[in-house]
Design a protein around this motif. Sequence first.
Motif, mmCIF file in Angstrom:
data_model
loop_
_atom_site.group_PDB
_atom_site.id
_atom_site.type_symbol
_atom_site.label_atom_id
_atom_site.label_comp_id
_atom_site.label_asym_id
_atom_site.label_seq_id
_atom_site.Cartn_x
_atom_site.Cartn_y
_atom_site.Cartn_z
ATOM 1 N N PHE A 166 0.849 -1.185 0.000
ATOM 2 C CA PHE A 166 0.000 0.000 0.000
ATOM 3 C C PHE A 166 0.881 1.229 0.000
ATOM 4 O O PHE A 166 1.956 1.243 0.590
ATOM 5 N N GLY A 167 0.443 2.239 -0.725
ATOM 6 C CA GLY A 167 1.257 3.433 -0.853
ATOM 7 C C GLY A 167 0.408 4.611 -1.253
ATOM 8 O O GLY A 167 -0.702 4.458 -1.785
ATOM 9 N N ALA A 170 3.263 9.372 -4.641
ATOM 10 C CA ALA A 170 4.389 8.762 -5.348
ATOM 11 C C ALA A 170 4.549 7.284 -4.986
ATOM 12 O O ALA A 170 4.958 6.475 -5.823
ATOM 13 N N GLY A 171 4.223 6.918 -3.740
ATOM 14 C CA GLY A 171 4.279 5.509 -3.362
ATOM 15 C C GLY A 171 3.257 4.687 -4.126
ATOM 16 O O GLY A 171 3.519 3.540 -4.507
ATOM 17 N N ALA A 172 2.072 5.269 -4.372
ATOM 18 C CA ALA A 172 1.053 4.575 -5.153
ATOM 19 C C ALA A 172 1.448 4.491 -6.620
ATOM 20 O O ALA A 172 1.196 3.469 -7.287
ATOM 21 N N LEU A 173 2.071 5.541 -7.156
ATOM 22 C CA LEU A 173 2.579 5.467 -8.526
ATOM 23 C C LEU A 173 3.626 4.371 -8.652
ATOM 24 O O LEU A 173 3.667 3.640 -9.650
ATOM 25 N N SER A 174 4.484 4.251 -7.648
ATOM 26 C CA SER A 174 5.478 3.177 -7.652
ATOM 27 C C SER A 174 4.806 1.816 -7.735
ATOM 28 O O SER A 174 5.226 0.939 -8.508
ATOM 29 N N ILE A 175 3.757 1.638 -6.945
ATOM 30 C CA ILE A 175 3.055 0.352 -6.943
ATOM 31 C C ILE A 175 2.447 0.087 -8.308
ATOM 32 O O ILE A 175 2.521 -1.033 -8.833
ATOM 33 N N ILE A 192 -2.985 -1.601 -2.614
ATOM 34 C CA ILE A 192 -3.841 -0.446 -2.351
ATOM 35 C C ILE A 192 -3.103 0.794 -2.827
ATOM 36 O O ILE A 192 -2.006 1.088 -2.350
ATOM 37 N N LEU A 193 -3.711 1.527 -3.759
ATOM 38 C CA LEU A 193 -3.124 2.732 -4.317
ATOM 39 C C LEU A 193 -3.932 3.931 -3.830
ATOM 40 O O LEU A 193 -5.107 4.086 -4.167
ATOM 41 N N TYR A 279 -8.090 1.061 -5.188
ATOM 42 C CA TYR A 279 -7.529 2.374 -5.442
ATOM 43 C C TYR A 279 -8.561 3.427 -5.057
ATOM 44 O O TYR A 279 -9.766 3.153 -4.995
ATOM 45 N N GLY A 280 -8.092 4.643 -4.785
ATOM 46 C CA GLY A 280 -9.028 5.689 -4.434
ATOM 47 C C GLY A 280 -8.345 7.032 -4.283
ATOM 48 O O GLY A 280 -7.151 7.186 -4.551
ATOM 49 N N TRP A 281 -9.134 7.997 -3.860
ATOM 50 C CA TRP A 281 -8.662 9.372 -3.759
ATOM 51 C C TRP A 281 -9.428 10.083 -2.656
ATOM 52 O O TRP A 281 -10.398 9.549 -2.111
#
Length: 404
Positions: A166-167, A170-175, A192-193, A279-281
């Motif tokens: 999970f990130g 930028a951590g979510a982009l990495s994932i 989890i993004l 994923y979410g925002w």
Amino acid sequence: MTHPTHAVVRTGPVRYATAARFAPPRPVAADDHRPPSGEICPQLPSRLDAVMGAPHDTRPQGEDCLNLTVTTPALDDAARPVLVWFHGGGFSSGAGLMDWYDGGALAAQGDVVVVGVNYRLGALGYLCLDGVSDGNLGLYDQLEALRWVREHIAAYGGDPGEVTVFGQSAGALSIRLLLETREARGLVRRAILQSPPLSVTARPRADSEALGRVFAGLLAGDPRTAGVPAILAAQRETARANLRRSGSTLEPPFLPVGFPGAGGGEEAAATVRGLDVMYGWNADDMTAFPGEGDDATELTRRVYEEPLAHYGAELARAGARVHTYRLDWRPAGSPFGATHCLELPLLLGTRQAWRSSPMLGREPWAEVDALGKAVRAAWIAFARTGTPGPTPAPLVCGRGPEPT
């Protein structure tokens, strides 16, 4: 609903790999018994300090920074689900060792193991310059950390076959990029993004090399031997040059470079088939980036909601099982609303770590923690079962797109 809790042990830092400057990471040798440095990657202050606040803990900075921390209910053989955290920070700031990302509440509430990972940042992690670095070293660091988890997490009470990455940002982009690589296959079961701005996932190689030349010109020396202060000073000026070039306060100066498999295609589809992805925002993500425009609601829709919907459809077509979330929480007295990074204190860290954070406004910590329990419960359920389960407002979770 009650939430059973467990005492936890936070171990580390643990050195998971070593790397010379601009060289790929290597696993720690069996005969390397040096104590871990506890260093985090050299970095400038975060561009989001005005939103999150500056971190209250100070960590030594240095290039021996491939360290991680493990938070576990017990050092036993219970084979618990594992959640591996990749922090945000625009690929230029942050560290898994920071108190912001203490996994104690998550591990205690869910009887799970939480791993927080440092990776190389800025020019040291993402410079693309002919004869110096091909880029993407921070991503390769993350892969090496996942390999470490596979080999060692059982000794910390974790199950290497039940790993959720999970990130955030930028951590979510990495994932997103790691999920599309063959190397990560078998290292991750779920992902989890959190608020990935997908439009800035990676740069074409030619553009990355051009920005690398800008950095080298500003450094006025050899990147392979320059001192860290000079590297950071050139990074600051490169960020200003990139802002003038792009006009975007969202786009970081250093990004991954055309990572193999990025952007979809048959190869990427094969790597995500069978995975569970959520994923979410946050409803007002873009209030954290002044200068992008006045209508944060419209900007958040264009930068987060619409690209994530398209990405979710791609994942579903590729055979992933997809869930979504949106956080609508607007803390009392906060000028930022449901802004970028707001879910972080609901998942990780402590009252002490997040004290005086501008994005929390005047919200009492008891209220933060009460909502945090619900958010953590959703993340824990997803890590255990692949579905977040029912969630109370202001966290809205749902099924993602179905395969077409």
